[in-house]
Design a protein around this motif. Sequence first.
Motif, PDB file in Angstrom:
ATOM      1  N   LEU A 157       0.838  -1.193   0.000  1.00 29.99           N
ATOM      2  CA  LEU A 157       0.000   0.000   0.000  1.00 29.99           C
ATOM      3  C   LEU A 157       0.877   1.249   0.000  1.00 29.99           C
ATOM      4  O   LEU A 157       1.867   1.323   0.744  1.00 29.99           O
ATOM      5  N   ALA A 158       0.505   2.224  -0.826  1.00 34.95           N
ATOM      6  CA  ALA A 158       1.223   3.502  -0.809  1.00 34.95           C
ATOM      7  C   ALA A 158       1.024   4.213   0.522  1.00 34.95           C
ATOM      8  O   ALA A 158       1.871   4.987   0.956  1.00 34.95           O
ATOM      9  N   THR A 187       5.952   5.350  -1.267  1.00 36.86           N
ATOM     10  CA  THR A 187       5.747   5.776  -2.655  1.00 36.86           C
ATOM     11  C   THR A 187       7.044   5.896  -3.453  1.00 36.86           C
ATOM     12  O   THR A 187       7.033   6.453  -4.551  1.00 36.86           O
ATOM     13  N   SER A 188       8.150   5.400  -2.917  1.00 38.18           N
ATOM     14  CA  SER A 188       9.404   5.430  -3.667  1.00 38.18           C
ATOM     15  C   SER A 188       9.359   4.404  -4.783  1.00 38.18           C
ATOM     16  O   SER A 188       9.217   3.203  -4.548  1.00 38.18           O
ATOM     17  N   GLY A 189       9.494   4.881  -6.025  1.00 37.80           N
ATOM     18  CA  GLY A 189       9.400   3.980  -7.169  1.00 37.80           C
ATOM     19  C   GLY A 189      10.410   2.853  -7.121  1.00 37.80           C
ATOM     20  O   GLY A 189      10.073   1.694  -7.381  1.00 37.80           O
ATOM     21  N   ALA A 193       9.383  -1.018  -6.786  1.00 39.24           N
ATOM     22  CA  ALA A 193       9.790  -1.900  -7.883  1.00 39.24           C
ATOM     23  C   ALA A 193      10.616  -3.064  -7.368  1.00 39.24           C
ATOM     24  O   ALA A 193      10.409  -4.224  -7.775  1.00 39.24           O
ATOM     25  N   ASN A 194      11.557  -2.785  -6.463  1.00 43.51           N
ATOM     26  CA  ASN A 194      12.381  -3.860  -5.896  1.00 43.51           C
ATOM     27  C   ASN A 194      11.531  -4.844  -5.101  1.00 43.51           C
ATOM     28  O   ASN A 194      11.735  -6.068  -5.183  1.00 43.51           O
ATOM     29  N   SER A 195      10.559  -4.331  -4.347  1.00 36.90           N
ATOM     30  CA  SER A 195       9.689  -5.205  -3.551  1.00 36.90           C
ATOM     31  C   SER A 195       8.874  -6.132  -4.449  1.00 36.90           C
ATOM     32  O   SER A 195       8.680  -7.305  -4.132  1.00 36.90           O
ATOM     33  N   ALA A 212       3.690   6.126 -12.369  1.00 34.19           N
ATOM     34  CA  ALA A 212       4.659   6.741 -13.273  1.00 34.19           C
ATOM     35  C   ALA A 212       6.081   6.509 -12.779  1.00 34.19           C
ATOM     36  O   ALA A 212       6.989   6.217 -13.574  1.00 34.19           O
ATOM     37  N   SER A 213       6.295   6.610 -11.462  1.00 37.84           N
ATOM     38  CA  SER A 213       7.634   6.395 -10.921  1.00 37.84           C
ATOM     39  C   SER A 213       8.069   4.941 -11.088  1.00 37.84           C
ATOM     40  O   SER A 213       9.256   4.654 -11.283  1.00 37.84           O
TER      41      SER A 213
END
Length: 364
Positions: A157-158, A187-189, A193-195, A212-213
Amino acid sequence: MVALLALTACSGSEADDADGAGGGEVASEGGDDAGADAGDEGDGGGEPTTITLLSPVPPSVFFFPAFVGEELGFFAEEGIELEYESIGEGVSMTSLLVNGRVDVAAPGATEVFQGLDAGQEFDVIYDYYTQAVEGIVVPTDSDIESMEDLEGATVGLAGDEVRSLLAFSLDQVGLSIDDVETANVGTSGSVIANSLEQGDIDAFVGGVLDFASLQVAGLELRDITPDEVGRVPGASFAVTPDGAEEMGDALPAFLRAWSRALHVGLQDPALVEEIMREASPEEWEDPEVGAATLDVAIQLQEQGPEDYGSLDDEAWAVGVEQALVAGDVESELATDEFLDGQYLDAANDFDRDEAETAAGGSGS
C-alpha cells in the motif's frame, strides 16, 4: 495569459479571507466577476470574462488543457480570460467553491461526496478525468491476472488512505481485506519496484504518480482494478447553481475552449509536452519522469472525440457505494441530484478538424 494564483490552507469559514499568491486578492470573490456577459464576448467584442478555475495541483500536465487552450488562443476566442488557481495542503476545494471564491472547481470524487454529505450545494457538470487516480497493479509478468487471484497474496500500500480502495475492490469479487496480507511500502518507485521484483509484495495499490515512478524504474505494470471501480472519475468540474447563473454563457464557453484544448492534446501529446515544458518546467527536470507523467496524464484524460466531459452515472454510483464503505459519507447520495449534463452539448459544439488545424494540423 493564464493567471496563476495559489490558495493557502484554510478551513471553509476561513476561505473568505484567503488571498492569492503575491498578496493579490483571489478572483471572483462572491462571484461578481463570474461573467454573465460572456455571451457577448465569444465573438471577440468587448472585454473578456474572467473565469477562475481551482485545481488541486500547480501548473501540471494533469491539467494541460488550461495551458494548451491559452497557447492556442481557444479561451480568448471564446471571450474567456482564465485564471488558474491551485490550493495549499488541507484546503477544501468545494468549500472555496460554495463560498464564492472561485467560479469552477476540479475536485476528485471523494471530495465531491464529502462536500455534498456536509450539505454543500454544487453540481458536477463535466467529467475531466475518465478514470480513477488510484488503482491496483501487478507486474506484467505476474501470475496474478485479476482481483480474484489476490487471495492469499501480499499487497503493498502507498499509504493507509488507499486501504479502503483495496477493501472495496476485493469486495467486488467476493473477497475481503482479511483474505490478503497488506504492507505499507510508501511511494518510492525504486523501493516498490524492488519489492515487486523480489516477491516481497505481489501487488501494489497507489496513485497515478506512483505508477509513473514505477515505469521510470523500468517496471511494466498491468492494472487489475475492477473496471467499475477504475471508472470512477478522478477529477471533474463543479459549479454552484448561483455561480452558474452569474457566469451565464461564459460557462459553456469555458467548457468548449477546454474541450477544444483537450481534443488537440489527446491527438498530439508532443504539442502538450512542448507547451508544458514552459508552463511547468519542474515536471521536466528529469525527462524520463516528465515523459512518464505525461503518459499517465494522457491516459487519465482519454475520451471523446464526440463526448468530452460526458458524465458516467453508473461510475458515479459505484463511487458513492465506495464512499459509503470507506466511511467518507454517512448517507446515500442520489447521482441525479448532483450530476448536471446541461452544458455538455455546448462543450462539444466545435469542429474537431479546425481545432487540430489551429494547432498546426496535429492529428491529421
